[in-house]
Write an enzyme that holds these catalytic residues in place. Structure first.
Site, PDB file in Angstrom:
ATOM      1  N   SER A   1       1.209  -1.072   0.350  1.00 54.02           N
ATOM      2  CA  SER A   1      -0.376  -0.159  -0.202  1.00 54.02           C
ATOM      3  C   SER A   1       0.500   1.104   0.235  1.00 54.02           C
ATOM      4  O   SER A   1      -0.182   2.356  -0.943  1.00 54.02           O
ATOM      5  CB  SER A   1      -0.757   0.048   1.629  1.00 54.02           C
ATOM      6  OG  SER A   1      -0.427   0.087   2.313  1.00 54.02           O
TER       7      SER A   1
ATOM      8  N   TYR B   1      12.199  -4.645  16.829  1.00 44.40           N
ATOM      9  CA  TYR B   1      12.076  -4.324  15.278  1.00 44.40           C
ATOM     10  C   TYR B   1      13.760  -5.032  14.693  1.00 44.40           C
ATOM     11  O   TYR B   1      13.544  -6.054  13.890  1.00 44.40           O
ATOM     12  CB  TYR B   1      12.343  -2.719  14.701  1.00 44.40           C
ATOM     13  CG  TYR B   1      11.924  -2.818  13.397  1.00 44.40           C
ATOM     14  CD1 TYR B   1      11.684  -2.769  12.244  1.00 44.40           C
ATOM     15  CD2 TYR B   1      13.849  -2.672  12.839  1.00 44.40           C
ATOM     16  CE1 TYR B   1      11.567  -3.119  11.311  1.00 44.40           C
ATOM     17  CE2 TYR B   1      13.433  -2.253  11.753  1.00 44.40           C
ATOM     18  CZ  TYR B   1      12.893  -2.739  10.925  1.00 44.40           C
ATOM     19  OH  TYR B   1      12.777  -2.233   9.156  1.00 44.40           O
TER      20      TYR B   1
ATOM     21  N   LYS C   1      14.232  -8.742  12.451  1.00 46.73           N
ATOM     22  CA  LYS C   1      14.836  -9.149  11.845  1.00 46.73           C
ATOM     23  C   LYS C   1      15.733  -9.945  11.023  1.00 46.73           C
ATOM     24  O   LYS C   1      15.753 -10.417  10.756  1.00 46.73           O
ATOM     25  CB  LYS C   1      15.116  -7.500  10.690  1.00 46.73           C
ATOM     26  CG  LYS C   1      13.871  -6.024  10.552  1.00 46.73           C
ATOM     27  CD  LYS C   1      13.290  -6.475   9.093  1.00 46.73           C
ATOM     28  CE  LYS C   1      12.193  -5.815   8.549  1.00 46.73           C
ATOM     29  NZ  LYS C   1      11.284  -6.151   7.589  1.00 46.73           N
TER      30      LYS C   1
HETATM   31  N1  LIG Z   1      12.570   2.229   4.636  1.00 44.52           N
HETATM   32  C1  LIG Z   1      13.394   2.010   5.468  1.00 44.52           C
HETATM   33  O1  LIG Z   1      14.424   2.877   5.379  1.00 44.52           O
HETATM   34  C2  LIG Z   1      13.592   0.599   5.469  1.00 44.52           C
HETATM   35  C3  LIG Z   1      15.473   0.001   5.619  1.00 44.52           C
HETATM   36  C4  LIG Z   1      15.257  -1.476   6.121  1.00 44.52           C
HETATM   37  C5  LIG Z   1      14.435  -2.367   6.591  1.00 44.52           C
HETATM   38  N2  LIG Z   1      12.924  -1.701   5.254  1.00 44.52           N
HETATM   39  C6  LIG Z   1      12.006  -2.702   5.612  1.00 44.52           C
HETATM   40  O2  LIG Z   1      11.236  -2.787   3.883  1.00 44.52           O
HETATM   41  C7  LIG Z   1      10.172  -3.343   3.912  1.00 44.52           C
HETATM   42  C8  LIG Z   1       9.451  -1.948   3.360  1.00 44.52           C
HETATM   43  O3  LIG Z   1       9.210  -0.260   4.180  1.00 44.52           O
HETATM   44  P1  LIG Z   1       9.496   0.789   4.202  1.00 44.52           P
HETATM   45  O4  LIG Z   1       9.827   1.753   4.383  1.00 44.52           O
HETATM   46  O5  LIG Z   1       8.211   0.093   2.628  1.00 44.52           O
HETATM   47  O6  LIG Z   1       7.661   0.685   5.131  1.00 44.52           O
HETATM   48  P2  LIG Z   1       6.631   1.204   5.370  1.00 44.52           P
HETATM   49  O7  LIG Z   1       6.104   2.636   3.809  1.00 44.52           O
HETATM   50  O8  LIG Z   1       6.200   1.281   6.620  1.00 44.52           O
HETATM   51  O9  LIG Z   1       5.485   0.237   4.253  1.00 44.52           O
HETATM   52  C9  LIG Z   1       4.895  -0.601   4.809  1.00 44.52           C
HETATM   53  C10 LIG Z   1       4.092  -2.088   4.269  1.00 44.52           C
HETATM   54  O10 LIG Z   1       3.424  -3.138   5.193  1.00 44.52           O
HETATM   55  C11 LIG Z   1       2.508  -3.064   5.738  1.00 44.52           C
HETATM   56  N3  LIG Z   1       1.947  -3.614   6.866  1.00 44.52           N
HETATM   57  C12 LIG Z   1       2.179  -3.461   7.826  1.00 44.52           C
HETATM   58  N4  LIG Z   1       1.720  -3.898   8.952  1.00 44.52           N
HETATM   59  C13 LIG Z   1       0.567  -4.421   8.299  1.00 44.52           C
HETATM   60  C14 LIG Z   1       0.128  -5.872   8.450  1.00 44.52           C
HETATM   61  N5  LIG Z   1       0.069  -5.552  10.176  1.00 44.52           N
HETATM   62  N6  LIG Z   1      -1.061  -6.437   7.331  1.00 44.52           N
HETATM   63  C15 LIG Z   1      -0.331  -5.664   6.579  1.00 44.52           C
HETATM   64  N7  LIG Z   1       0.521  -4.855   5.711  1.00 44.52           N
HETATM   65  C16 LIG Z   1       1.178  -4.475   6.676  1.00 44.52           C
HETATM   66  C17 LIG Z   1       1.577  -1.261   5.424  1.00 44.52           C
HETATM   67  O11 LIG Z   1       0.532  -1.198   4.699  1.00 44.52           O
HETATM   68  P3  LIG Z   1      -1.067  -0.982   5.496  1.00 44.52           P
HETATM   69  O12 LIG Z   1      -0.742  -0.192   6.299  1.00 44.52           O
HETATM   70  O13 LIG Z   1      -1.961  -0.844   4.640  1.00 44.52           O
HETATM   71  O14 LIG Z   1      -1.258  -2.443   6.355  1.00 44.52           O
HETATM   72  C18 LIG Z   1       2.897  -0.958   4.273  1.00 44.52           C
HETATM   73  O15 LIG Z   1       2.416  -1.179   2.765  1.00 44.52           O
HETATM   74  C19 LIG Z   1       9.647  -3.325   5.453  1.00 44.52           C
HETATM   75  O16 LIG Z   1       9.442  -4.538   5.993  1.00 44.52           O
HETATM   76  C20 LIG Z   1      10.721  -1.823   6.187  1.00 44.52           C
HETATM   77  O17 LIG Z   1      11.084  -3.429   7.598  1.00 44.52           O
HETATM   78  C21 LIG Z   1      12.684  -0.989   5.669  1.00 44.52           C
END
Ligand SMILES: NC(=O)c1ccc[n+]([C@@H]2O[C@H](COP(=O)([O-])OP(=O)(O)OC[C@H]3O[C@@H](n4cnc5c(N)ncnc54)[C@H](OP(=O)(O)O)[C@@H]3O)[C@@H](O)[C@H]2O)c1
Length: 237
Positions: free
Chosen positions: A9, A156, A160
Site C-alpha cells: 500500500s 524491530y 528482522k
Molecule cells: N525504509 C527503510 O529505511 C527500511 C530499512 C530497512 C528495512 N526496511 C523494510 O522494508 C520493508 C518495506 O519498508 P517501507 O519503508 O516501505 O515501509 P512502509 O512505508 O511503512 O510500508 C510498510 C508496508 O507494510 C504494510 N503492513 C504493515 N503492517 C501490516 C499488517 N499487519 N498487515 C498487512 N500489511 C502490513 C503496510 O500497509 P498497511 O498499513 O496498508 O497495512 C505498508 O504497505 C519493511 O519490511 C521494512 O521493515 C525498510
C-alpha cells in the site's frame, strides 16, 4: 508469471508491485490492510498499462490464523502456482527498550517474522508447482550482527534478525524442492516508515530505486543464492 507482494500500500512494496504490474505476462496479487491505498495503486498501474493485472487482497497479516484460512483460500482461487513471493510488509514501533510492551514486541514479531513463515507454510504447494520459484523476505541491516544499531529499535531489529535466520533455515528444510529462499537486508530507504521513525533523516535511496533492485533480485537471484541474507545498503558498514 504469478507474483505476490505484501505491504504494497506504500513505500518499497508499492513501487515493487508497480514494477511487476508493468510486465505484460504478470499477475500481481497485493496484500496490506489499507484497501483504499491498494485500489489507488491498482488505478495507477492501469493508467500506465491498461492491460495490467493487479489483484487487491486487503488483509491484516497480524491475523496468522486468517493467513492459513481466508487469505490462503482467496489466493488459491486466483493462482494455481506462484513464481515469486515477496514478504515485504513490515512494522516498526520505535521505543526505548524500557518502554516496550509485550504487545509491541508481539506485533513486530508477528508482522516481520511470523507472517512470512506462515505465508510460506500456506503457499508452499503453489510455490512448488511453479518450479524454480523464489521467496524474498525483506530484512534490515538493523538485524545484521555487527552493523550499527539504533536506540529504540531493539525489538524491530531482533524481529528482522529472526527473519534472516528463518530464511536460512527454510532453504535447508526445502533444499530438495525447486523453491529458493533469500532475504534482503535493506539499509535506509526514503519511505514513510523511515520518516516516521527518523524525522528529518535523508536516505540515499528512494523507494523506486530499491524496488528496481528487488524486482531484478526476485527474478534472477535464485539462480545464484539460496538461504542467504544480502546486505543492500550504501550507507551502513
Ligand atoms: N525504509 C527503510 O529505511 C527500511 C530499512 C530497512 C528495512 N526496511 C523494510 O522494508 C520493508 C518495506 O519498508 P517501507 O519503508 O516501505 O515501509 P512502509 O512505508 O511503512 O510500508 C510498510 C508496508 O507494510 C504494510 N503492513 C504493515 N503492517 C501490516 C499488517 N499487519 N498487515 C498487512 N500489511 C502490513 C503496510 O500497509 P498497511 O498499513 O496498508 O497495512 C505498508 O504497505 C519493511 O519490511 C521494512 O521493515 C525498510
Amino acid at each position: 508469471m504469478n507474483i505476490i507482494v505484501t505491504g504494497a500500500s506504500r513505500g518499497i512494496g508499492y513501487e515493487v508491485a508497480r514494477k511487476f504490474a508493468a510486465g505484460k505476462n504478470n499477475n500481481v496479487l497485493v496484500i496490506s490492510r489499507n484497501k483504499e491505498r491498494l485500489m489507488a495503486l491498482k488505478q495507477k498501474c492501469l493508467e500506465v498499462s491498461p492491460e495490467a493485472k493487479l489483484l487487491v487482497l486487503p488483509f491484516d497479516l497480524e491475523n496468522l490464523e486468517g493467513i492459513e484460512g481466508d487469505l490462503r483460500d482467496n489466493i488459491f482461487k486466483h493462482f494455481s502456482s506462484l513464481d515469486v513471493l515477496i514478504n515485504n510488509a513490515g512494522l516498526l514501533i520505535k521505543k526505548p527498550v524500557m518502554d516496550l510492551t509485550a504487545g509491541d514486541v508481539n506485533r513486530m514479531m508477528t508482522v516481520n517474522f511470523l507472517a512470512p513463515m506462515v505465508m510460506v507454510q500456506a503457499l508452499m504447494p503453489l510455490l512448488e508447482k511453479a518450479g524454480g520459484s523464489h521467496v524474498v523476505n525483506i530484512g534490515s541491516m538493523a538485524g545484521v550482527q555487527g552493523c550499527k544499531k539504533f536506540p529504540g529499535l531493539s525489538a524491530y531489529s531482533a524481529s528482522k534478525a529472526a527473519v534472516h535466520v528463518l530464511t536460512e533455515c527454510l532453504a535447508e528444510e526445502f533444499k530438495d524442492s525447486s523453491v529458493r529462499f533469500n532475504a534482503l537486508a535493506f539499509g535506509v530507504v526514503q519511505t514513510e516508515m523511515l520518516a516516521e521513525a527518523f524525522p528529518g533523516l535523508e536516505a540515499p535511496l528512494k523507494a523506486s530505486a530499491m524496488a528496481a533492485f528487488v524486482q531484478e533480485f526476485a527474478l534472477n537471484g535464485q539462480r545464484y543464492f539460496n538461504g542467504k541474507t544480502l546486505p543492500v545498503s550504501i550507507s551502513t558498514p
